[in-house]
Enzyme design. Sequence first.
Site, PDB file in Angstrom:
ATOM      1  N   LYS A 111       0.840  -1.218   0.000  1.00  0.00           N
ATOM      2  CA  LYS A 111       0.000   0.000   0.000  1.00  0.00           C
ATOM      3  C   LYS A 111       0.864   1.253   0.000  1.00  0.00           C
ATOM      4  CE  LYS A 111      -4.298  -2.080   0.896  1.00  0.00           C
ATOM      5  NZ  LYS A 111      -5.194  -2.625   1.882  1.00  0.00           N
TER       6      LYS A 111
ATOM      7  N   ARG B 266      -2.840 -10.145   4.874  1.00  0.00           N
ATOM      8  CA  ARG B 266      -3.216 -10.235   3.455  1.00  0.00           C
ATOM      9  C   ARG B 266      -2.048  -9.682   2.638  1.00  0.00           C
ATOM     10  NH1 ARG B 266      -5.563  -7.131  -0.538  1.00  0.00           N
ATOM     11  NH2 ARG B 266      -7.099  -8.192  -1.839  1.00  0.00           N
TER      12      ARG B 266
HETATM   13  N1  HH2 Z   1      -7.151  -4.375   0.465  1.00  0.00           N
HETATM   14  C1  HH2 Z   1      -7.456  -4.412  -0.841  1.00  0.00           C
HETATM   15  C2  HH2 Z   1      -8.498  -5.234  -1.307  1.00  0.00           C
HETATM   16  N2  HH2 Z   1      -9.199  -6.002  -0.465  1.00  0.00           N
HETATM   17  N3  HH2 Z   1      -9.615  -6.779   1.718  1.00  0.00           N
HETATM   18  C3  HH2 Z   1      -9.346  -6.729   3.026  1.00  0.00           C
HETATM   19  N4  HH2 Z   1     -10.050  -7.497   3.874  1.00  0.00           N
HETATM   20  N5  HH2 Z   1      -8.354  -5.936   3.546  1.00  0.00           N
HETATM   21  C4  HH2 Z   1      -7.593  -5.135   2.747  1.00  0.00           C
HETATM   22  O1  HH2 Z   1      -6.703  -4.417   3.264  1.00  0.00           O
HETATM   23  C5  HH2 Z   1      -7.856  -5.148   1.335  1.00  0.00           C
HETATM   24  C6  HH2 Z   1      -8.900  -5.971   0.861  1.00  0.00           C
HETATM   25  C7  HH2 Z   1      -6.694  -3.567  -1.800  1.00  0.00           C
HETATM   26  O2  HH2 Z   1      -5.552  -4.240  -2.271  1.00  0.00           O
HETATM   27  P1  HH2 Z   1      -5.505  -5.017  -3.677  1.00  0.00           P
HETATM   28  O3  HH2 Z   1      -6.499  -6.115  -3.696  1.00  0.00           O
HETATM   29  O4  HH2 Z   1      -4.107  -5.431  -3.932  1.00  0.00           O
HETATM   30  O5  HH2 Z   1      -5.853  -3.894  -4.729  1.00  0.00           O
HETATM   31  P2  HH2 Z   1      -7.129  -3.551  -5.592  1.00  0.00           P
HETATM   32  O6  HH2 Z   1      -8.239  -3.160  -4.667  1.00  0.00           O
HETATM   33  O7  HH2 Z   1      -6.670  -2.399  -6.464  1.00  0.00           O
HETATM   34  O8  HH2 Z   1      -7.494  -4.762  -6.393  1.00  0.00           O
END
Ligand code: HH2
Length: 259
Positions: free
Chosen positions: A203, A239
């Site tokens: 992040k 995660r």
């Molecule tokens: N962060 C993201 C997506 N889902 N779910 C939970 N429970 N906690 C988190 O911190 C979280 C999440 C964002 O990260 P990422 O999936 O890599 O990115 P994107 O939303 O752009 O797909």
Amino acid sequence: MGVVNVTPDSFSDGGLYLDADAAAEGARRMLDEGAAIVDVGGESTRPGSEGVALDEELRRVVPVLERLNGEVPVSIDTAKAEVARRALELGAVMVNDVTAFRADPELAEVAAEHNAYVCLMHMQGEPRTMQLDPRYDDVAAEVAAFLEERLGFAVSHGVPEERICLDPGIGFGKTVEHNLELLRRIDVLLALGRPLLFGFSRKSSLGKIAGDPDAKVGPLGASVAAAVASYERGATILRVHDVREHVDALAVAQAVSGV
Ligand code: HH2
């Protein structure tokens, strides 16, 4: 928890797993590298994102679950009841909803019917605008109060409390300082009595702390440090996008703690 985003536009792995074969292979690799569960998502929730239509989200994630054939423990990262239903029918074991059952309240019943594990996450605002000007009087107390209310909602819709973990939502309507305070004051969240999931991985806050004020993505070393710090303060599920490096680091942290 490994992360496989079946999206063209996720903030750090967008496009990498858009092909269903590549996504399934990535999920299997993460399991081999030591992930206990793999979070599969078909909608980016990065700051500024608009969301995707149901058909498109299903088109992205269903072929991946079909290929995994129930052989990898999957968490489905979705806010839509219909996506969760299809994923659970195809063997997913957990529903990870960044809206904590606010976007689609029917999702609670779907999770309950399938006896799924559930992650309820805090977010201030919505992805499109959440990073414009996040404000709190007391971020830890406000996030805890929100999670307590959503925990009550989920339980009242039939999800057993023992199946639910809670997540402060790192980067979801929060400044760097808000994110850090949530970890420093994790005791307020632990007092809710449920396991905590933290998602610092890659992040932008981490890139900013590491010295780049314009960072959109955080570096690997910073992600690993944040995961270890989270673990040491009491987080249960991390995660992460880079499973092997985190598993190695967490094995050392765990050995040091003597657990
Ligand atoms: N962060 C993201 C997506 N889902 N779910 C939970 N429970 N906690 C988190 O911190 C979280 C999440 C964002 O990260 P990422 O999936 O890599 O990115 P994107 O939303 O752009 O797909």
